[in-house]
Structures are given as C-alpha cells and as structure tokens.
Design a protein around this motif. Structure first.
Motif, PDB file in Angstrom:
ATOM      1  N   VAL A  29      28.444  39.215  38.405  1.00  0.00           N
ATOM      2  CA  VAL A  29      28.844  40.622  38.371  1.00  0.00           C
ATOM      3  C   VAL A  29      30.181  40.829  39.084  1.00  0.00           C
ATOM      4  O   VAL A  29      31.119  41.398  38.520  1.00  0.00           O
ATOM      5  N   SER A  30      30.252  40.392  40.334  1.00  0.00           N
ATOM      6  CA  SER A  30      31.469  40.600  41.135  1.00  0.00           C
ATOM      7  C   SER A  30      32.656  39.848  40.535  1.00  0.00           C
ATOM      8  O   SER A  30      32.498  38.788  39.941  1.00  0.00           O
ATOM      9  N   ARG A  31      33.839  40.432  40.743  1.00  0.00           N
ATOM     10  CA  ARG A  31      35.061  39.840  40.210  1.00  0.00           C
ATOM     11  C   ARG A  31      35.973  39.379  41.345  1.00  0.00           C
ATOM     12  O   ARG A  31      35.779  39.736  42.504  1.00  0.00           O
ATOM     13  N   GLU A  32      36.974  38.611  40.989  1.00  0.00           N
ATOM     14  CA  GLU A  32      37.919  38.067  41.963  1.00  0.00           C
ATOM     15  C   GLU A  32      38.543  39.164  42.818  1.00  0.00           C
ATOM     16  O   GLU A  32      38.687  39.005  44.027  1.00  0.00           O
ATOM     17  N   ALA A  33      38.889  40.282  42.224  1.00  0.00           N
ATOM     18  CA  ALA A  33      39.521  41.371  42.977  1.00  0.00           C
ATOM     19  C   ALA A  33      38.611  41.866  44.106  1.00  0.00           C
ATOM     20  O   ALA A  33      39.090  42.196  45.191  1.00  0.00           O
ATOM     21  N   GLU A  34      37.303  41.877  43.877  1.00  0.00           N
ATOM     22  CA  GLU A  34      36.364  42.304  44.913  1.00  0.00           C
ATOM     23  C   GLU A  34      36.328  41.296  46.065  1.00  0.00           C
ATOM     24  O   GLU A  34      36.286  41.679  47.228  1.00  0.00           O
ATOM     25  N   VAL A  35      36.328  40.004  45.729  1.00  0.00           N
ATOM     26  CA  VAL A  35      36.332  38.955  46.749  1.00  0.00           C
ATOM     27  C   VAL A  35      37.582  39.078  47.609  1.00  0.00           C
ATOM     28  O   VAL A  35      37.517  39.073  48.843  1.00  0.00           O
ATOM     29  N   VAL A  36      38.728  39.217  46.968  1.00  0.00           N
ATOM     30  CA  VAL A  36      39.996  39.312  47.688  1.00  0.00           C
ATOM     31  C   VAL A  36      40.052  40.592  48.517  1.00  0.00           C
ATOM     32  O   VAL A  36      40.545  40.582  49.647  1.00  0.00           O
ATOM     33  N   ALA A  37      39.520  41.696  47.996  1.00  0.00           N
ATOM     34  CA  ALA A  37      39.502  42.947  48.759  1.00  0.00           C
ATOM     35  C   ALA A  37      38.664  42.801  50.027  1.00  0.00           C
ATOM     36  O   ALA A  37      39.016  43.355  51.069  1.00  0.00           O
ATOM     37  N   LEU A  38      37.573  42.043  49.957  1.00  0.00           N
ATOM     38  CA  LEU A  38      36.697  41.872  51.109  1.00  0.00           C
ATOM     39  C   LEU A  38      37.195  40.815  52.093  1.00  0.00           C
ATOM     40  O   LEU A  38      37.064  40.982  53.305  1.00  0.00           O
ATOM     41  N   TYR A  39      37.768  39.721  51.597  1.00  0.00           N
ATOM     42  CA  TYR A  39      38.082  38.573  52.458  1.00  0.00           C
ATOM     43  C   TYR A  39      39.549  38.174  52.487  1.00  0.00           C
ATOM     44  O   TYR A  39      39.904  37.230  53.187  1.00  0.00           O
ATOM     45  N   GLY A  40      40.387  38.883  51.753  1.00  0.00           N
ATOM     46  CA  GLY A  40      41.813  38.575  51.763  1.00  0.00           C
ATOM     47  C   GLY A  40      42.160  37.451  50.805  1.00  0.00           C
ATOM     48  O   GLY A  40      41.323  36.954  50.065  1.00  0.00           O
ATOM     49  N   GLN A  41      43.432  37.072  50.842  1.00  0.00           N
ATOM     50  CA  GLN A  41      43.897  35.997  49.972  1.00  0.00           C
ATOM     51  C   GLN A  41      43.285  34.673  50.409  1.00  0.00           C
ATOM     52  O   GLN A  41      43.163  34.398  51.597  1.00  0.00           O
TER      53      GLN A  41
END
Length: 164
Positions: A29-41
C-alpha cells in the motif's frame, strides 16, 4: 560530557519509531514518497533486477541497525528488513564481493587494512547478545572477496574521558 549527551540521545532514539515497527507503513500500500516523508532521503539506493529498488537507512557508525526498505517496480513498499539482524549477518559467506556484503549489511562503520595478513576488515556496530558491552560484526576480505567473519566485543573504558 559528550558521552552523557550521546547516551541520552541513544536512549531517546530507542523509543522512536523505526521503519520495521512503523504502523504507518503498509506493504503493498505505502509508496516511496511516504517512506521518504517519514524517514528522509535514503543513504544509498540499490537497483533490483525486477525493476524495484532498495532504500538503505543505515544508523552507522553509532547505531545498531540498517533498515533496507524494498520497493516493488511500481514504487509500493514490498518489505522492510534490518540488514544488521543476526539473520542478515548469517547470510554473509566466504566468496562474496564487497558489493554483495554492502547490499545486505549496508554501509560499514569502518574499514581497516592489515598489511601482514593482507586482509581488509570492515566492521559494523550491532546489537550485543547481553548488556554491558558493545558488539562489532567484522567481515574479512582478501583479494576482494570474503574469507571469514568474526565478532569483537567492545567494553566500556575504565578510565573516564578516554571514551570521548
């Protein structure tokens, strides 16, 4: 003083969410943009043969984890693994290349070349089996391939000020 600040920081971070425990991230479900928003680059990004990618979130040199966030070709979250878990470390075998090791464990804490043995030893700070000491996982390379792995215990100094 610096040691006290580091200890306090580590204690505070221990209570923080990590990618493997974050209920906001859902495989499929989750996308790369969500991961980066939560944990940064990510520290590094590894391309995968199927068109997906793996985002590397290493906490080295002081941390004890390296979160490998696997994304499918469509950019959706496929899985999250701790590259420095005991299970991941057990995947390191003689004959592997430095790139193969890095893809599993993430960026190393340090590298030291031993001239007499001809070994290039990389190490990672990992979770110890017990409290009271630190633990390092070592991968020994010779001529560009893994020849063996070892572990080193790191004990606190008896002499205040030498750990700073």
């Amino acid at each position: 003083m610096r040691l006290a600040v580091l200890a306090l920081s580590a204690a505070l971070l221990a209570g923080c969410a990590t990618p493997t425990r974050d209920a906001r991230l859902q495989p499929g479900v989750s996308r790369e943009a969500e991961v980066v928003a939560l944990y940064g680059q990510a520290r590094r990004v590894w391309p995968e043969a199927d068109g997906g990618r793996t985002l590397e979130y290493s906490t080295q040199p002081m941390g004890q984890h390296c979160y490998m966030v696997r994304l499918a070709a469509d950019g959706r979250l496929a899985s999250i693994e701790d590259g420095l878990s005991a299970a991941s470390r057990s995947r390191i075998e003689p004959g592997m290349t430095p790139e193969q090791v890095s893809r599993i464990l993430g960026v190393e804490r340090s590298r030291v070349f031993f001239r007499l043995s001809g070994e290039d030893v990389w190490d990672w700070t990992v979770e110890p089996d017990q409290i009271g000491y630190g633990l390092r996982f070592n991968v020994h390379f010779k001529d560009g391939i893994v020849v063996r792995t070892t572990q080193s215990m790191v004990f606190p100094s008896r002499f205040p000020g030498l750990d700073d």
